[in-house]
Scaffold this active site. Structure first.
Site, mmCIF file in Angstrom:
data_model
loop_
_atom_site.group_PDB
_atom_site.id
_atom_site.type_symbol
_atom_site.label_atom_id
_atom_site.label_comp_id
_atom_site.label_asym_id
_atom_site.label_seq_id
_atom_site.Cartn_x
_atom_site.Cartn_y
_atom_site.Cartn_z
ATOM 1 N N ASP A 93 7.150 2.719 -1.091
ATOM 2 C CA ASP A 93 7.992 3.523 -0.195
ATOM 3 C C ASP A 93 9.437 3.056 -0.362
ATOM 4 O OD1 ASP A 93 5.551 4.405 0.710
ATOM 5 O OD2 ASP A 93 5.957 4.042 2.827
ATOM 6 N N HIS A 150 2.332 -0.836 -5.258
ATOM 7 C CA HIS A 150 1.129 -0.331 -5.906
ATOM 8 C C HIS A 150 1.405 0.059 -7.359
ATOM 9 C CE1 HIS A 150 -1.385 0.260 -2.141
ATOM 10 N NE2 HIS A 150 -0.203 -0.099 -1.673
ATOM 11 N N SER A 254 12.700 -5.633 -0.037
ATOM 12 C CA SER A 254 13.470 -5.836 -1.248
ATOM 13 C C SER A 254 13.495 -4.603 -2.129
ATOM 14 C CB SER A 254 12.918 -7.040 -2.017
ATOM 15 O OG SER A 254 13.800 -7.405 -3.040
#
Length: 287
Positions: A93, A150, A254
């Site tokens: 995201d 992911h 980050s």
């Protein structure tokens, strides 16, 4: 006036003890402090407007530590993975910071700012060579975002490298003003291979207040007690992660950077700078 304030925000980062501060915050974030932890989590949710409706555990009081909350797992189905067999998906995201072609060894950080591909992935020219003139995408994870990373595509793990470094903030303001930001911050680099798209890399970049970086196959990788480059050879192991499977996590937010070989993929025509993205959404397609 705003430009002066922005300049001060950047300059102060050169003087504050970023690593010491980050480790101290990490210690607090990993501690079970009962009602204090719950108060910190509730305050964070309110300040950053975190969407807890998509979390597997919605009640702030059920998280024993702040880190458990920050690296929270989402409920099933919250991030559907694009199922086209030819698609590459967003690894996290966040917001698209930059994307495009790598110019030999130069990767665009922000307008007028480039950094070295070779330096980014550990300083070995043999590791960098396959990605010269390839392409990249940089995703900035803000504090409110889901902070697990992911796989953008299925791949066999070949190598992982930990590179110690600074812990500058990686927000857009800093990216626009500090040279070589992503190639100087602490980072974990994961190298994968796939028959269809060749080699690709996922870089997890640390930042101020990032307590640690972990991977599903090695646990907590950063920080290390000795500040030197660590290289881990997985070429003889049979570690294969499928598209959409969890790769790792940040304990406080980050940036991720994905690298692909030349002429292997084509980015989504609708992809644009600063656009908000979700893990699992369509990013690119195999050429």
């Amino acid at each position: 006036m705003s430009s002066i304030i922005d300049s001060l925000k950047v300059k102060i980062q050169y003087f504050i003890p970023k690593i010491l501060l980050s480790r101290a915050v990490g210690k607090i974030a990993s501690s079970e402090l009962g009602s204090i932890t719950t108060f910190l989590i509730k305050s964070f949710i309110k300040y950053y407007n975190v969407n807890m409706s998509e979390a597997k555990i919605k009640d702030p009081a059920r998280y024993k530590t702040f880190n458990e909350f920050f690296s929270r797992v989402l409920k099933a189905g919250a991030r559907p993975i694009d199922d086209d067999v030819k698609s590459i998906t967003h690894p996290a995201d966040g917001a698209i910071s930059q994307f495009g072609e790598i110019y030999k060894d130069a990767i665009l950080q922000a307008k007028g700012h480039y950094y070295s591909l070779e330096t980014l992935i550990g300083g070995n020219p043999k590791d960098a060579k396959p990605f010269e003139n390839g392409c990249f995408v940089t995703t900035y994870l803000s504090p409110k975002d889901y902070h697990r990373v992911h796989m953008p595509f299925s791949g066999k793990l070949e190598k992982m490298i930990f590179v110690p470094g600074d812990l500058f903030s990686v927000n857009p303001l800093t990216a626009n003003n500090i040279d070589n930001l992503f190639a100087r911050n602490e980072r974990v680099i994961c190298f994968f291979n796939n028959e269809e798209i060749g080699r690709f890399v996922v870089v997890m970049v640390g930042a101020t207040i990032v307590a640690s970086i972990s991977t599903v196959f090695a646990g907590v990788v950063a920080p290390k007690p000795i500040r030197k480059i660590y290289s881990y050879d997985y070429s003889k192991d049979d570690i294969v992660l499928k598209k959409g499977e969890e790769l790792g996590a940040f304990l406080l937010g980050s940036t991720t950077i994905c690298l692909f070989e030349k002429n292997k993929i084509r980015f989504d025509d609708n992809l644009s700078l600063k656009s908000s993205v979700k893990m699992g959404q369509f990013l690119a397609k195999i050429k």
